[in-house]
Scaffold this motif. Structure first.
Motif, mmCIF file in Angstrom:
data_model
loop_
_atom_site.group_PDB
_atom_site.id
_atom_site.type_symbol
_atom_site.label_atom_id
_atom_site.label_comp_id
_atom_site.label_asym_id
_atom_site.label_seq_id
_atom_site.Cartn_x
_atom_site.Cartn_y
_atom_site.Cartn_z
ATOM 1 N N CYS A 197 32.568 6.718 -48.586
ATOM 2 C CA CYS A 197 31.430 7.138 -49.392
ATOM 3 C C CYS A 197 31.422 8.665 -49.525
ATOM 4 O O CYS A 197 31.670 9.387 -48.554
ATOM 5 N N ALA A 257 26.206 10.087 -47.445
ATOM 6 C CA ALA A 257 25.573 9.016 -46.670
ATOM 7 C C ALA A 257 24.774 8.112 -47.599
ATOM 8 O O ALA A 257 23.879 8.580 -48.318
ATOM 9 N N TRP A 272 31.115 4.236 -44.761
ATOM 10 C CA TRP A 272 30.562 5.488 -44.241
ATOM 11 C C TRP A 272 30.664 5.465 -42.723
ATOM 12 O O TRP A 272 30.352 4.455 -42.087
#
Length: 244
Positions: A54, A57, A66
């Protein structure tokens, strides 16, 4: 003495029909299980393996991966196959994640409360942890379910077919008493079903893999088939001795 005392299940046409329908239900259930689970059994796993990192976040469950640091708040390890190893991880913002694991290692058994691990998030799930150069998947990680589907079919199809064969056999000879072969075949069906359920336990951590379970199941099937054959031979020998 009848094989596993199952003579009552083939004593008349009504019980033979129930046996036939029970076997048919097992086979149909297996076919439905394979049809529903086999085609897309690896879809989530492939999506997870292809997921990119990603860019930031995620604020909601996302298709990308993530990673972030967690602190180990609690660990509960078990040797029981019926329970999962557990760890509670706390993120920097105070969120607590309760995670479960199929085995104690290679990461979990080296952790203590207060240690830090790197966790991977995907689709809102914490899928794996990493520490000291090793990684370990959680129970939330996607898996290839096709092996489990095939194992299920392996366990229930042969007993179902044997039950159906016994029911048909009895109906074709409904005017005669049940033969030792009928009873032994039905006993073999029940033995294979129970033995198949224990095979994933016998192979331990490989219980979700098809070939180890298949090997264990085949060994159990061979032993039960020999026992059934010996029973039929003994019954026939007793019948010859008792005959005038």
């Amino acid at each position: 003495m009848s094989y596993f005392n199952l003579t009552w299940l083939v004593r008349n046409a009504f019980m033979a029909v129930l046996t036939l329908l029970g076997g048919l239900a097992l086979v149909v259930s297996a076919v439905a299980l394979v049809a529903a689970g086999a085609p897309d059994g690896a879809r989530d796993l492939r999506a997870y393996q292809a997921a990119q990192r990603c860019p930031a976040a995620p604020v909601a469950p996302a298709e990308c991966r993530w990673t972030q640091v967690f602190t180990v708040s609690h660990i509960a390890l078990t040797k029981s196959k019926s329970k999962s190893n557990r760890a509670v991880l706390t993120s920097a913002d105070g969120a607590r994640w309760e995670t479960f694991y199929a085995s104690r290692g290679p990461v979990l058994n080296g952790l203590d409360e207060g240690d830090r691990v790197t966790g991977t998030l995907w689709r809102g799930r914490l899928t794996e942890i990493a520490a000291a150069g090793a990684s370990q998947e959680t129970r939330a990680a996607p898996v290839d379910t096709r092996a489990g589907v095939l194992i299920g079919a392996l366990i229930i199809v042969p007993p179902g077919l044997l039950m159906m064969a016994t029911g048909i056999w009895r109906l074709r000879r409904r005017t005669s008493p049940p033969t030792p072969g009928m009873v032994a075949t039905l006993g073999l069906a029940f033995g294979l079903l129970v033995g198949g359920l224990f095979c994933p336990v016998l192979v331990g951590d490989n219980g979700d893999e098809f070939w180890p379970v298949a090997a264990a199941w085949l060994a159990v099937a061979a032993v039960l088939a020999i026992v059934a054959r010996l029973h039929v031979s003994q019954e026939r020998a007793s019948a010859r001795v008792s005959s005038p």
